[in-house]
Design an enzyme around this catalytic site. Structure first.
Site, PDB file in Angstrom:
ATOM      1  N   TYR A 275       0.869  -1.166   0.000  1.00  0.00           N
ATOM      2  CA  TYR A 275       0.000   0.000   0.000  1.00  0.00           C
ATOM      3  C   TYR A 275       0.915   1.227   0.000  1.00  0.00           C
ATOM      4  O   TYR A 275       1.547   1.549   0.988  1.00  0.00           O
ATOM      5  CB  TYR A 275      -0.924  -0.117   1.215  1.00  0.00           C
ATOM      6  CG  TYR A 275      -1.422   1.162   1.804  1.00  0.00           C
ATOM      7  CD1 TYR A 275      -1.973   2.149   0.993  1.00  0.00           C
ATOM      8  CD2 TYR A 275      -1.338   1.386   3.160  1.00  0.00           C
ATOM      9  CE1 TYR A 275      -2.410   3.327   1.545  1.00  0.00           C
ATOM     10  CE2 TYR A 275      -1.771   2.554   3.713  1.00  0.00           C
ATOM     11  CZ  TYR A 275      -2.304   3.529   2.902  1.00  0.00           C
ATOM     12  OH  TYR A 275      -2.725   4.694   3.439  1.00  0.00           O
ATOM     13  N   CYS A 284       8.131   3.811  15.702  1.00  0.00           N
ATOM     14  CA  CYS A 284       8.932   2.584  15.770  1.00  0.00           C
ATOM     15  C   CYS A 284       9.872   2.364  14.597  1.00  0.00           C
ATOM     16  O   CYS A 284      11.055   2.110  14.787  1.00  0.00           O
ATOM     17  CB  CYS A 284       8.007   1.394  15.891  1.00  0.00           C
ATOM     18  SG  CYS A 284       7.001   1.522  17.354  1.00  0.00           S
TER      19      CYS A 284
HETATM   20  C1  UGA Z   1       4.828  -1.031  13.615  1.00  0.00           C
HETATM   21  C2  UGA Z   1       4.778  -2.528  13.241  1.00  0.00           C
HETATM   22  O1  UGA Z   1       3.798  -2.754  12.224  1.00  0.00           O
HETATM   23  C3  UGA Z   1       4.460  -3.371  14.468  1.00  0.00           C
HETATM   24  O2  UGA Z   1       4.517  -4.752  14.115  1.00  0.00           O
HETATM   25  C4  UGA Z   1       5.489  -3.065  15.543  1.00  0.00           C
HETATM   26  O3  UGA Z   1       5.239  -3.816  16.722  1.00  0.00           O
HETATM   27  C5  UGA Z   1       5.405  -1.600  15.888  1.00  0.00           C
HETATM   28  O4  UGA Z   1       5.728  -0.827  14.717  1.00  0.00           O
HETATM   29  C6  UGA Z   1       6.385  -1.295  16.998  1.00  0.00           C
HETATM   30  O5  UGA Z   1       7.594  -1.449  16.811  1.00  0.00           O
HETATM   31  O6  UGA Z   1       5.939  -0.993  18.118  1.00  0.00           O
HETATM   32  P1  UGA Z   1       2.983   0.874  13.875  1.00  0.00           P
HETATM   33  O7  UGA Z   1       4.143   1.818  13.872  1.00  0.00           O
HETATM   34  O8  UGA Z   1       1.952   1.033  14.919  1.00  0.00           O
HETATM   35  O9  UGA Z   1       3.519  -0.630  14.001  1.00  0.00           O
HETATM   36  O10 UGA Z   1       2.222   1.032  12.502  1.00  0.00           O
HETATM   37  P2  UGA Z   1       2.117   0.306  11.066  1.00  0.00           P
HETATM   38  O11 UGA Z   1       0.710  -0.100  10.870  1.00  0.00           O
HETATM   39  O12 UGA Z   1       3.157  -0.705  10.859  1.00  0.00           O
HETATM   40  O13 UGA Z   1       2.348   1.550  10.098  1.00  0.00           O
HETATM   41  C7  UGA Z   1       3.568   2.285  10.083  1.00  0.00           C
HETATM   42  C8  UGA Z   1       3.531   3.287   8.951  1.00  0.00           C
HETATM   43  O14 UGA Z   1       3.638   2.642   7.683  1.00  0.00           O
HETATM   44  C9  UGA Z   1       2.258   4.134   8.882  1.00  0.00           C
HETATM   45  O15 UGA Z   1       2.588   5.462   8.575  1.00  0.00           O
HETATM   46  C10 UGA Z   1       1.483   3.451   7.769  1.00  0.00           C
HETATM   47  O16 UGA Z   1       0.527   4.280   7.213  1.00  0.00           O
HETATM   48  C11 UGA Z   1       2.599   3.071   6.819  1.00  0.00           C
HETATM   49  N1  UGA Z   1       2.318   1.952   5.888  1.00  0.00           N
HETATM   50  C12 UGA Z   1       1.925   0.744   6.371  1.00  0.00           C
HETATM   51  C13 UGA Z   1       2.470   2.142   4.523  1.00  0.00           C
HETATM   52  O17 UGA Z   1       2.853   3.245   4.070  1.00  0.00           O
HETATM   53  N2  UGA Z   1       2.219   1.113   3.670  1.00  0.00           N
HETATM   54  C14 UGA Z   1       1.803  -0.113   4.124  1.00  0.00           C
HETATM   55  O18 UGA Z   1       1.567  -1.000   3.297  1.00  0.00           O
HETATM   56  C15 UGA Z   1       1.671  -0.295   5.508  1.00  0.00           C
END
Ligand code: UGA
Length: 474
Positions: A275, A284
């Site tokens: 995505y 994180c």
């Molecule tokens: C992330 C990891 O997904 C967790 O597994 C981990 O435990 C956590 O960090 C941590 O170290 O505590 P989080 O930061 O809450 O979790 O959020 P994500 O859902 O992973 O998204 C991170 C960023 O990537 C967001 O800005 C999101 O919008 C973006 N993203 C996510 C994308 O741009 N493309 C994607 O396909 C998925």
């Protein structure tokens, strides 16, 4: 949520040290299982808020779906809050360290809060009267080798019969409660069987589970799993942003959605990360990859790939603004920009490392006259960050709005920075509130009905797609 531990004999007394994004959801879900959980924090204001059981007060500190309800349900029965760790400790067998570990400027991890909490706990455990074995478990993300450091702190304080373990949290924000109830895996790193056994009693519901992997390993491996996991996730995102999105933006007739479908249909390839966006934010990914780079550099290892992944992600946060200048010929100087979405992702008010922070810096640097900001949840956090004119007088150009409609009024450009669902159906509202030839910059590919916009005289510039100029003159 049914309680799993009905017999008092199988429930444990557990102390959670630190009640932020990691500690509070963890404590709430442990309490749901029927354990007696004492969640401790040195910040009395937090503890008072949690003790109230009031959703609004709890959410001022940690805003997670289902969290406030879970806390209210267990409060005073299985879940207790205190600022007094020494008073909470007697009789507890497991202590979870959920302390914040912010980054230093050089990428290394600031362990000062962690150390101070560990030393306080070590002092308490050293003076304990009963000889029962207890285990201190690192839950928040800490550099590889921190379990060993903890062991030294405990031994240095004269503790006996205290084991150490690493049980990293893998929660994604916005999904902390569900993610804790139903994780993909539970990783426990320890050295001794009695410590593994205590952790099995913490998580009886995940033993021999058909879907959830319960992995027991060394503390160092458990610590590494967290860093390598997060780094791989960011690599996926950077791969799609740095390769998939770029191809679809630069070469004619390549369709981003079809490219994604075709590639991720291979069962060996995950859809996660495909995505495409204006960069991944949050507390994180950036911090963990920088920390891993630092840790590997310390051992003399090459970190070229990791550095590239980090750089691609940072660059991605302002790349669309650069594209607006170069592809759409949009000069930002003296323009008004509506910034829609400030949190690093939907369903959270957290702006740490959010792409919107970088976008604001870039927009102010390009001389915009005004930034009209809106986010469904993050307005308070935004005001705290930007409302202080001493910090940067240019922040005075930011105004704060109660709705996307209000923010879009009079905008020359609209920048969608967060994937809030309410931005999906935005095309009709854009037409109603912003006049063409307003440029719509879509950092999240939220606007499926963009032809409606270009036909009405708006420019459309999405991540993962070419710039589409107005088809009708404004
Ligand atoms: C992330 C990891 O997904 C967790 O597994 C981990 O435990 C956590 O960090 C941590 O170290 O505590 P989080 O930061 O809450 O979790 O959020 P994500 O859902 O992973 O998204 C991170 C960023 O990537 C967001 O800005 C999101 O919008 C973006 N993203 C996510 C994308 O741009 N493309 C994607 O396909 C998925």
């Amino acid at each position: 949520m049914g309680r799993i531990l009905n017999e008092r004999t199988s429930a444990l007394k557990i102390v959670v040290v630190g009640t932020g994004f990691v500690g509070l959801p963890h404590a709430a879900v442990l309490a749901e299982q029927g354990h007696e959980v004492w969640a401790c924090d040195i910040d009395p204001a937090r503890i008072t808020a949690y003790q109230s059981g009031d959703a609004a007060q709890i959410e001022r500190y940690v805003n997670e779906p289902g969290l406030a309800a879970s806390v209210a349900e267990s409060l005073g029965r299985h879940l207790f809050f205190s600022t007094d760790l020494a008073a909470a400790a007697p009789g507890a067998e497991v202590f979870f360290m959920c302390i914040n570990t912010p980054p230093n400027r050089d990428g290394s991890t600031d362990l000062s809060y962690y150390r101070s909490a560990a030393e306080t706990l070590a002092g308490i455990l050293a003076g304990r009267a009963d000889g029962r074995r207890v285990v201190v478990v690192n839950k928040s993300t800490v550099p590889i080798g921190t379990a060993r450091l903890l062991e030294q702190i405990l031994e240095g304080a004269g503790c006996r019969g205290v084991g150490v373990a690493s049980n990293p949290e893998f929660l994604a924000q916005g999904n902390a409660i569900d993610g804790s109830r139903r994780p993909d895996r539970v990783v426990v790193g320890a050295d001794r069987e009695p410590d593994f056994e205590l952790l099995r009693r913490v998580y009886p519901q995940f033993q021999h589970h058909v879907r959830i992997r319960y992995l027991e390993t060394t503390p160092e491996t458990a610590e590494s799993i967290k860093y390598v996991g997060n780094t791989l996730l960011l690599t996926y995102i950077s791969f799609w942003n740095g390769v998939g999105a770029r191809i679809s933006e630069a070469l004619p007739n390549v369709r981003m959605e079809d490219l994604k479908l075709g590639v991720t249909a291979d069962s060996r390839i995950s859809t996660w990360g495909s995505y495409v966006s204006n960069g991944a934010g949050g507390s994180c990914f950036g911090k963990d990859i920088q920390s891993l780079i630092y840790q590997l550099n310390m051992t003399g290892q090459s970190t070229d790939l990791l550095q590239a992944v980090f750089n691609i992600n940072e660059y991605q946060k302002t790349y669309l603004i650069d594209r607006a200048v170069h592809e759409a010929g949009f000069g930002f100087n003296q323009t008004t920009v509506a910034l829609l979405g400030l949190a690093f992702k939907k369903r959270t008010n957290d702006m740490r490392d959010s792409a919107a922070l970088k976008a604001v810096e870039s927009l102010l640097g390009r001389g915009v006259r005004a930034i009209r900001a809106y986010d469904p949840l993050a307005m308070d956090e935004a005001r705290q960050r930007w409302f202080n004119p001493d910090q940067n007088h240019l922040f005075e150009r930011i105004s704060y709005h109660d709705s996307a409609e209000e923010a879009m009024e009079g905008a020359d450009a609209i920048f969608i920075s967060t994937d809030w669902e309410e931005f999906r159906g935005l095309a009709p509202l854009i037409r109603a509130y912003a006049k063409p030839p307003c440029l719509v910059i879509d950092g999240r590919r939220m606007i499926a009905d963009y032809p409606e916009l270009t036909a009405a005289g708006y420019g459309y510039l999405p991540v993962g797609g070419p710039y589409l100029p107005p088809t009708q003159p404004a």
